[in-house]
Enzyme design. Structure first.
Site, PDB file in Angstrom:
ATOM      1  N   SER A  37       0.820  -1.212   0.000  1.00  0.00           N
ATOM      2  CA  SER A  37       0.000   0.000   0.000  1.00  0.00           C
ATOM      3  C   SER A  37       0.852   1.259   0.000  1.00  0.00           C
ATOM      4  O   SER A  37       1.997   1.253   0.457  1.00  0.00           O
ATOM      5  CB  SER A  37      -0.956  -0.018   1.191  1.00  0.00           C
ATOM      6  OG  SER A  37      -0.426   0.753   2.235  1.00  0.00           O
ATOM      7  N   LYS A  38       0.228   2.315  -0.521  1.00  0.00           N
ATOM      8  CA  LYS A  38       0.912   3.607  -0.659  1.00  0.00           C
ATOM      9  C   LYS A  38       1.459   4.105   0.675  1.00  0.00           C
ATOM     10  O   LYS A  38       2.456   4.787   0.727  1.00  0.00           O
ATOM     11  CB  LYS A  38      -0.101   4.654  -1.147  1.00  0.00           C
ATOM     12  CG  LYS A  38      -0.331   4.630  -2.621  1.00  0.00           C
ATOM     13  CD  LYS A  38      -1.181   5.809  -3.006  1.00  0.00           C
ATOM     14  CE  LYS A  38      -2.596   5.349  -3.262  1.00  0.00           C
ATOM     15  NZ  LYS A  38      -3.497   6.280  -3.821  1.00  0.00           N
ATOM     16  N   ARG A  39       0.747   3.746   1.752  1.00  0.00           N
ATOM     17  CA  ARG A  39       1.147   4.281   3.052  1.00  0.00           C
ATOM     18  C   ARG A  39       2.508   3.753   3.511  1.00  0.00           C
ATOM     19  O   ARG A  39       3.207   4.410   4.256  1.00  0.00           O
ATOM     20  CB  ARG A  39       0.068   3.975   4.097  1.00  0.00           C
ATOM     21  CG  ARG A  39      -0.926   5.115   4.233  1.00  0.00           C
ATOM     22  CD  ARG A  39      -2.148   4.681   4.989  1.00  0.00           C
ATOM     23  NE  ARG A  39      -3.020   3.892   4.133  1.00  0.00           N
ATOM     24  CZ  ARG A  39      -3.522   2.716   4.458  1.00  0.00           C
ATOM     25  NH1 ARG A  39      -3.229   2.168   5.605  1.00  0.00           N
ATOM     26  NH2 ARG A  39      -4.315   2.062   3.630  1.00  0.00           N
ATOM     27  N   GLY A  84       5.094   2.854   1.519  1.00  0.00           N
ATOM     28  CA  GLY A  84       6.252   3.087   0.650  1.00  0.00           C
ATOM     29  C   GLY A  84       5.793   3.266  -0.776  1.00  0.00           C
ATOM     30  O   GLY A  84       4.609   3.419  -1.048  1.00  0.00           O
TER      31      GLY A  84
END
Ligand code: GLU
Length: 497
Positions: free
Chosen positions: A256-258, A260
């Site tokens: 997920s974007k959160r 990395g």
């Protein structure tokens, strides 16, 4: 062979933003399966969900795929025999096939409003039932349908699924998978504005574009039986399906974007090479026969095969990506690296240098840091000391082990005297090293006491290429100048430092 079916695979992204690493893996596997069977690889843009569309996403997708090096044989940017390759331009086609499906009794219009559906779901949840469409409109007579349409009531088209029993669908990696039909919902195929959902447009297009193998993420497994039933309603041949396992992060969660970077564009911007990215991605779910880890795209095209693919989730390990990037960086010639690095190099040499002198200087630097480059973007932090006259260093850093400031200064002065004996002509790494190490040995001096301060005086860094490599690049004049500056600086230090 005359009747052999053509192999055709497609990438069918929705233009919702940058290219996710997971989609790159899907693209790569589709491309490689196609190429390993001498087939075609097609780009089709699935933009029927206009709300999620991001302006410019199609162009940036084509650009990044070009950069990666995966070439399409057909697509919106190059055309082909099955144009158009953008779903929003195929609405008439979908209309025709919607009517065909209605005539074949594979679908029905549903006039339930959003409020009706919300109420229905709430009642179901209150009864502890799974919320799903209760098939109310499935039982409308033709006359009732006509009347509602005549009254201008908006409607969607839903897939008419069998009411009970089981369906067995086949995935090339998982084998047969059984689904209970009572668990499936008559889902929406055409929205009230006449635009199809993924489930309809995707199947119609795969059929019309003669797709022979579908590679897609395993998040689509729940809709798989419905997709197959749609093929059956139309009476169409079903392509081979290959659902690719999820890519997880190191702790077992979803990428997920959160946590990395998850987009290919981010890795490009950070200085990863396309060769490294695809080498990394190809091993996320495929094992080459010979356990070979480093593979060029051509080797992958030749060796890729379904039987090397598995169903267990792959793990995204950034350390591995860094490793591959290093391998591919080191495989480049200095000239190739210069072309890649130059646009990133902040300190592109001094103004007094001509373009050619500049390139000559940069080409001297490259071999000294090639081993240390993890990404192309490391270039500035690794080479700053090669530019400018003066070097800043921490006073403590230049003192080797128990050496005092006074001893360090003396050692640097001695080195200066020795170096001055070396002419401009002999000033290169090999000669410098041979001469200076020879001098240290014959005069029985400890190497660290001399070479550590020399290296820090030239680079100001705790870690850097060796002192003779650096001196060789800097040249005689600048090396002696930096040594002199270091001596002057140490003279001002307190001797108890
Ligand atoms: N448009 C779908 C997606 O972006 C395509 C899935 C498929 O390949 O069928 O996920």
């Amino acid at each position: 062979m005359k009747n052999m079916k053509e192999v055709r695979l497609r990438l069918a992204p929705s233009p919702t933003g940058f290219l996710h690493i997971g989609n790159l893996r899907t693209a790569l596997f589709g491309y490689l399966l196609a190429k390993s069977m001498r087939g075609q690889f097609i780009l089709r843009i699935e933009d029927t969900d206009q709300k999620r569309e991001v302006v410019g996403a199609v162009d940036s997708l084509i650009e990044i795929m070009n950069w990666i090096g995966l070439k399409f044989d057909e697509g919106p940017h190059i055309g082909g025999s099955y144009s158009p390759y953008i779903q929003s331009k195929r609405l008439d086609i979908y209309k025709k096939y919607t009517n065909e499906l209605l005539n074949k009794d594979g679908a029905y219009p549903c006039f339930c409003s959003a409020d009706d559906l919300t109420k229905m779901r709430k009642e179901q949840t209150d009864r502890h039932e799974a919320p799903r469409y209760n098939r109310k409109c499935r039982h409308l007579s033709q006359a009732e349908v006509e009347e509602k349409k005549a009254n201008g009531l908006p409607f969607v088209i839903r897939q008419k699924l069998p009411l009970d029993g089981e369906i067995v669908v086949h995935d090339e990696l998982r084998g047969d998978i059984k689904f209970k039909l009572t668990d499936l919902e008559d889902h929406v195929l055409i929205k009230s504005d006449g635009v199809p959902t993924y489930h309809f447009a995707n199947i119609v297009d795969d059929h019309l574009m003669k797709i022979s193998h579908v590679t897609r993420g395993d998040e689509w497994l729940p809709s798989f039986p419905k997709n197959i039933l749609l093929y059956q309603s139309f009476g169409w041949e079903v392509p081979k399906f290959i659902h690719l396992p999820l890519i997880l992060n190191k702790t077992g969660g979803k990428l997920s974007k959160r946590q990395g970077d998850v987009f290919v564009e981010q890795y490009k911007d950070k200085g990863y090479l396309p060769e490294a990215l695809i080498n990394f991605c190809v091993l996320l779910g495929w094992h080459p026969k010979h356990d070979k880890e480093i593979l060029s795209l051509t080797e992958m095209e030749q060796e890729f095969a379904l039987d090397g693919m598995g169903v267990s989730s792959a793990v995204f390990d950034i350390d591995k990506l860094d490793y591959y990037n290093g391998v591919y960086i080191r495989a480049k010639s200095d000239e190739e690296l210069l072309a890649l690095l130059k646009p990133l190099w902040n300190t592109c040499a001094e103004k007094s240098l001509t373009e050619q002198q500049n390139d000559e200087y940069l080409l001297k630097i490259i071999p000294t840091i090639k081993e240390r480059l993890k990404t192309l973007n490391d270039i500035n932090s690794l080479t700053g000391f090669y530019f400018g006259e003066k070097i800043e260093f921490d006073n403590e850093l230049i003192l080797w082990k128990a050496l005092t400031a006074e001893q360090t200064k003396n050692n640097l002065e001695e080195i200066s005297i020795e170096l001055e004996k070396i002419s401009e002509k002999d000033w290169h790494k090999e000669y410098l090293e041979k001469t200076m190490v020879g001098w240290l040995k014959t005069s029985e001096k400890k190497v660290g006491d001399y070479l550590w301060p020399l290296r820090v005086a030239l680079t100001g860094l705790k870690a850097s290429p060796g002192p003779f490599e650096v001196a060789g690049v800097l040249g005689r004049e600048l090396t002696l100048k930096r040594l002199n500056q270091a001596v002057l600086k140490i003279k001002t230090l307190k001797s108890n430092l």
